[in-house]
Scaffold this active site. Structure first.
Site, PDB file in Angstrom:
ATOM      1  N   CYS A   2       0.824  -1.206   0.000  1.00 16.14           N
ATOM      2  CA  CYS A   2       0.000   0.000   0.000  1.00 16.14           C
ATOM      3  C   CYS A   2       0.861   1.259   0.000  1.00 16.14           C
ATOM      4  CB  CYS A   2      -0.882   0.021   1.241  1.00 16.14           C
ATOM      5  SG  CYS A   2      -1.848  -1.456   1.433  1.00 16.14           S
ATOM      6  N   ARG A  27       5.271  -0.184  -6.448  1.00 15.83           N
ATOM      7  CA  ARG A  27       5.177  -1.097  -5.305  1.00 15.83           C
ATOM      8  C   ARG A  27       4.085  -2.146  -5.494  1.00 15.83           C
ATOM      9  NH1 ARG A  27       6.939   1.069  -0.400  1.00 15.83           N
ATOM     10  NH2 ARG A  27       5.066   0.447   0.678  1.00 15.83           N
ATOM     11  N   TRP A  75      -2.794  -2.586  -1.528  1.00 11.03           N
ATOM     12  CA  TRP A  75      -2.378  -3.939  -1.899  1.00 11.03           C
ATOM     13  C   TRP A  75      -3.042  -4.819  -0.859  1.00 11.03           C
ATOM     14  CZ3 TRP A  75       1.098  -8.101  -0.657  1.00 11.03           C
ATOM     15  CH2 TRP A  75       1.449  -8.878  -1.765  1.00 11.03           C
ATOM     16  N   ASN A  99      -1.778   1.820   6.013  1.00 12.84           N
ATOM     17  CA  ASN A  99      -0.854   0.770   5.573  1.00 12.84           C
ATOM     18  C   ASN A  99      -0.585  -0.121   6.773  1.00 12.84           C
ATOM     19  OD1 ASN A  99      -0.653   2.060   3.179  1.00 12.84           O
ATOM     20  ND2 ASN A  99       1.532   2.529   3.306  1.00 12.84           N
ATOM     21  N   GLY A 100      -0.541  -1.432   6.554  1.00 14.45           N
ATOM     22  CA  GLY A 100      -0.212  -2.344   7.652  1.00 14.45           C
ATOM     23  C   GLY A 100      -1.340  -3.334   7.889  1.00 14.45           C
ATOM     24  N   GLU A 482      17.732 -23.918  -4.282  1.00 12.04           N
ATOM     25  CA  GLU A 482      17.305 -22.535  -4.497  1.00 12.04           C
ATOM     26  C   GLU A 482      18.515 -21.639  -4.799  1.00 12.04           C
ATOM     27  OE1 GLU A 482      14.924 -21.010  -5.330  1.00 12.04           O
ATOM     28  OE2 GLU A 482      15.205 -18.927  -4.761  1.00 12.04           O
ATOM     29  N   LYS A 486      18.839 -19.383  -8.156  1.00 15.29           N
ATOM     30  CA  LYS A 486      19.024 -17.933  -8.049  1.00 15.29           C
ATOM     31  C   LYS A 486      20.201 -17.492  -8.911  1.00 15.29           C
ATOM     32  CE  LYS A 486      16.399 -16.626  -6.887  1.00 15.29           C
ATOM     33  NZ  LYS A 486      15.027 -16.842  -6.610  1.00 15.29           N
ATOM     34  N   GLU A 489      19.436 -17.880 -12.792  1.00 15.10           N
ATOM     35  CA  GLU A 489      18.476 -16.998 -13.446  1.00 15.10           C
ATOM     36  C   GLU A 489      18.967 -15.565 -13.598  1.00 15.10           C
ATOM     37  OE1 GLU A 489      15.372 -16.526  -9.650  1.00 15.10           O
ATOM     38  OE2 GLU A 489      14.570 -16.526 -11.672  1.00 15.10           O
ATOM     39  N   HIS A 505      28.705 -40.163  -7.809  1.00 12.53           N
ATOM     40  CA  HIS A 505      28.040 -41.130  -8.681  1.00 12.53           C
ATOM     41  C   HIS A 505      28.003 -40.662 -10.133  1.00 12.53           C
ATOM     42  CE1 HIS A 505      27.012 -43.757  -5.390  1.00 12.53           C
ATOM     43  NE2 HIS A 505      26.633 -42.682  -4.697  1.00 12.53           N
ATOM     44  N   LYS A 605       7.978 -12.272 -14.223  1.00 11.22           N
ATOM     45  CA  LYS A 605       7.734 -12.398 -12.784  1.00 11.22           C
ATOM     46  C   LYS A 605       6.660 -13.438 -12.508  1.00 11.22           C
ATOM     47  CE  LYS A 605       8.228 -11.431  -8.470  1.00 11.22           C
ATOM     48  NZ  LYS A 605       9.371 -12.144  -7.857  1.00 11.22           N
TER      49      LYS A 605
HETATM   50  C1  AGP Z   1      12.032 -17.263  -8.867  1.00  7.58           C
HETATM   51  O1  AGP Z   1      13.178 -16.539  -8.719  1.00  7.58           O
HETATM   52  C2  AGP Z   1      11.504 -17.427 -10.194  1.00  7.58           C
HETATM   53  N1  AGP Z   1      11.487 -16.260 -10.916  1.00  7.58           N
HETATM   54  C3  AGP Z   1      10.427 -18.463 -10.444  1.00  7.58           C
HETATM   55  O2  AGP Z   1      11.032 -19.689 -10.262  1.00  7.58           O
HETATM   56  C4  AGP Z   1       9.131 -18.432  -9.599  1.00  7.58           C
HETATM   57  O3  AGP Z   1       9.437 -18.768  -8.285  1.00  7.58           O
HETATM   58  C5  AGP Z   1       8.118 -19.415 -10.200  1.00  7.58           C
HETATM   59  O4  AGP Z   1       7.788 -19.015 -11.491  1.00  7.58           O
HETATM   60  C6  AGP Z   1       6.878 -19.556  -9.360  1.00  7.58           C
HETATM   61  O5  AGP Z   1       6.202 -18.345  -9.246  1.00  7.58           O
HETATM   62  P1  AGP Z   1       5.060 -18.149  -8.168  1.00  7.58           P
HETATM   63  O6  AGP Z   1       5.704 -18.289  -6.825  1.00  7.58           O
HETATM   64  O7  AGP Z   1       4.535 -16.780  -8.432  1.00  7.58           O
HETATM   65  O8  AGP Z   1       4.055 -19.223  -8.394  1.00  7.58           O
END
Ligand code: AGP
Length: 610
Positions: A2, A27, A75, A99-100, A482, A486, A489, A505, A605
């Site tokens: 928000c 935001r 939001w 906000n909050g 993860e 990270k 990507e 292995h 995203k």
């Molecule tokens: C994360 O860094 C990615 N960009 C991607 O793996 C993301 O987590 C995935 O597409 C799932 O998205 P969501 O959490 O919005 O479902």
């Protein structure tokens, strides 16, 4: 998240409010609104959707010419995005933007119903507005009403309020949610964020917690909770709007990593009552936890990796079998689902097409579904049987960071709750874990953030790498998955996560002189084994970066070229600062390579297509 802007002065307020809200659009928001004081009334116009929707409504309604107003981009946190739920919330005597999250909104509602109040929205904010109204009716004094209301309200808030009869003044107060106050020759301002005022001034007061601001066109005064006058410090900022939107950080990703301690507090605090996990705020029935014999966590990408952490912790604490599934596989492979199973859908956006399809498949099989989602009112949230919101605030960088940490935290809390069902954890043990989650996780992440410069040095040695491995065992392996995603990507360096015992292995054939390996060691029972694996790659010339807990670093001789010791925390919670450290590593590699950290190539995203 928000956004708040308020203006009172010599100019018409609406253009200033809209322009301020526009600087906060980055935001993320789902609705917007303004209240303007004019002719002795408070006129409110609000709309679900974008600022352009609000502007269209403003054009249709009688022109609002008043010089004092408040505006908000919402939001959603309580109640889905809608016209009614959007802010400002008006009562007979005032209009409020917020906000909050107000944690005790249900108690407040009960109290107000007893006093004859009723409600039209689902929001916690409307309850706060009416609480202020009730106190204002008694004293007819805005400051008195605010000081009484904040004694009752529990939770986080930044409030901007205009009271009838005081239509040239904006009142503001905050707790755990930022608010700034500013002034120039043309009037006074309140705002949740610096970008909203930068077009008018670069000087501002950062409102201290519990201090009430009275903002007039020509004069600003501050009061403590006892209504005694207090001073606030005037600060100057030299950022431009873009720098201000990123909070002074060069990228949204690093800003969001730095927001992790706060995001974790926001997610956890409302769900720990009397020291124990409590999902009343989510309207989740406590009996639910006794009914599941197996759990399937279904998600994509980073969210799926959070699911791996969830599996490790639920199986460890609650001893319920957990199966983690990639949503795009789950939806087509005809998984075996029993009626006592629980399917948890994890998603930051709540709009990921594969996760949504997996949810629909689970529902079609008659299995109970629980969504853990960051975006209120998103498709996954709406369609699941129950939903837990992560309240991390919007994540703008494509690479997910804070959303991952809060997903892990909620899975930990669920694990503790499930483990309490048949005494696998006593109340005392559960309380100790919850207490530690509330305090030690944010603190240890704050400490991890201080390693950023050292991590940047190490990153400088990795920028030329063509490929890289992350290794670990047990929950360290989950974190490694993860960490590897990270790095891939955002830095475009090929990387793989391997269970440390699995390298030998086959994959160890790829390890030659200088191959970078990041080895995670936070799990004592397998540390010695991981160290053996590290020796194997070291003896083949690998360049090893060790990410280890302080206890284990002291106990074992970990062969490595660089060591990142994560801040002191119990072994159970070590994944949290460890995750922050590997996120920072990926961030610095990408930034040092001069890549588009926040918008890596080929990625979106939210992946709303198959
Ligand atoms: C994360 O860094 C990615 N960009 C991607 O793996 C993301 O987590 C995935 O597409 C799932 O998205 P969501 O959490 O919005 O479902």
């Amino acid at each position: 998240m928000c956004g708040i802007i308020g203006y009172t002065g010599s100019k018409k307020s609406v253009p200033i409010l809209i322009e301020g809200l526009r600087t906060l659009e980055y935001r993320g928001y789902d609705s917007a609104g303004v209240t303007v004081a004019e002719g002795g009334r408070l006129a409110t116009v609000k709309s679900k959707g974008r600022l352009t929707d609000l502007e269209a409504r403003l054009e249709k309604s009688a022109e609002l010419l008043g010089n004092c107003g408040i505006g908000h981009t919402r939001w959603a946190t309580h109640g889905e995005p809608s016209d009614t739920n959007s802010h400002p919330h008006a009562t007979k005597n005032l209009a409020l933007v917020h906000n909050g999250i107000i944690e005790n909104y249900a108690e407040i509602e009960e109290m107000l119903k007893g006093a004859g109040y009723s409600f039209i929205s689902e929001t916690d904010t409307e309850r706060a507005a009416n609480l202020l109204d009730m106190f204002f009716c008694r004293s007819k004094d805005p400051l008195d009403a605010i000081s009484h209301a904040i004694k009752v309200i529990r939770g986080s808030y930044a409030f901007g309020i205009i009271f009838k009869g005081f239509e040239d003044t904006i009142y503001a107060v905050r707790k755990d949610s930022p608010l700034i106050i500013a002034q120039n020759d043309e009037g006074g301002f309140i705002a949740s964020d610096i970008p909203a005022i930068l077009a008018h001034t670069n000087k501002y007061y950062r409102l201290d917690e519990g201090v009430i601001a009275k903002v007039g066109a020509k004069e600003i005064s501050f009061f403590d909770e006892a209504l005694a006058p207090v001073e606030q410090k005037l600060e100057t900022i030299d950022w431009n709007v873009e720098q201000a939107q990123k909070g002074g950080y060069p990228h949204f990703m690093i800003k969001e990593i730095n927001e992790e301690p706060e995001a974790l507090k926001k997610t956890l605090e409302p769900r720990i009552r009397d020291g124990l996990p409590h999902f009343g705020i989510d309207a989740l029935d406590g009996d639910l936890f006794a009914s599941f014999s197996a759990i399937h966590i279904v998600a994509c990408g980073t969210a799926m990796h959070a699911g791996l952490v969830g599996k490790a912790i639920i199986e460890k604490l609650a001893r319920i079998p957990v199966n983690v599934e990639i949503a795009s596989e789950f939806r087509y492979r005809d998984p075996i689902l029993n009626k006592n199973d629980l399917v948890i859908l994890l998603s930051q956006s709540g709009e990921t097409a594969d996760t949504l399809a997996a949810l629909r498949h689970a529902k079609a099989c008659g299995v109970y579904t629980l969504a853990i989602v960051n975006v209120i009112g998103s498709s996954v949230a709406r369609e699941a049987d129950s939903v837990l919101y992560t309240w991390a605030g919007p994540e703008i960088a494509v690479a997910s960071t804070k959303a991952y940490s809060v997903q892990c935290a909620l899975l930990y809390l669920l694990a503790v709750r499930m483990a309490m069902v048949d005494g696998k954890l006593t109340d005392g043990e559960a309380k100790a874990i919850c207490e530690s989650m509330l305090t030690d996780i944010p603190t240890s992440i704050e400490e991890a953030l201080k390693l950023s410069d050292k991590i940047c040095d190490i990153a400088s040695k990795l920028v030329a790498a063509e490929h890289l491995f992350y290794i670990g065992r047990d929950i360290d392996y989950s974190i490694a998955t993860e960490a590897s995603l990270k790095l891939k990507e955002i830095s475009y360096i090929h990387s793989e996560a391997y269970a440390a015992g699995e390298l030998k292995h086959g994959t160890i054939s790829l390890v030659t002189e200088g191959t970078p390996i990041v080895a995670l060691t936070t799990v004592s029972k397998v540390c010695e084994k991981t160290v053996s694996g590290i020796r194997e790659v070291k003896s083949r010339g690998a360049y090893v970066v060790s990410v280890c807990s302080s206890d284990l670093a002291g106990k074992y001789d970990i062969p490595c070229d660089e060591m990142l010791v994560i801040p002191q925390i119990s072994e159970l919670l070590a994944p949290f600062p460890a995750a922050t450290v590997v996120q920072l590593l990926a961030y610095h590699v990408s930034a040092l390579k001069g890549l588009d950290v926040d918008k890596p190539r080929n990625l979106a995203k939210s992946v709303t297509v198959e």
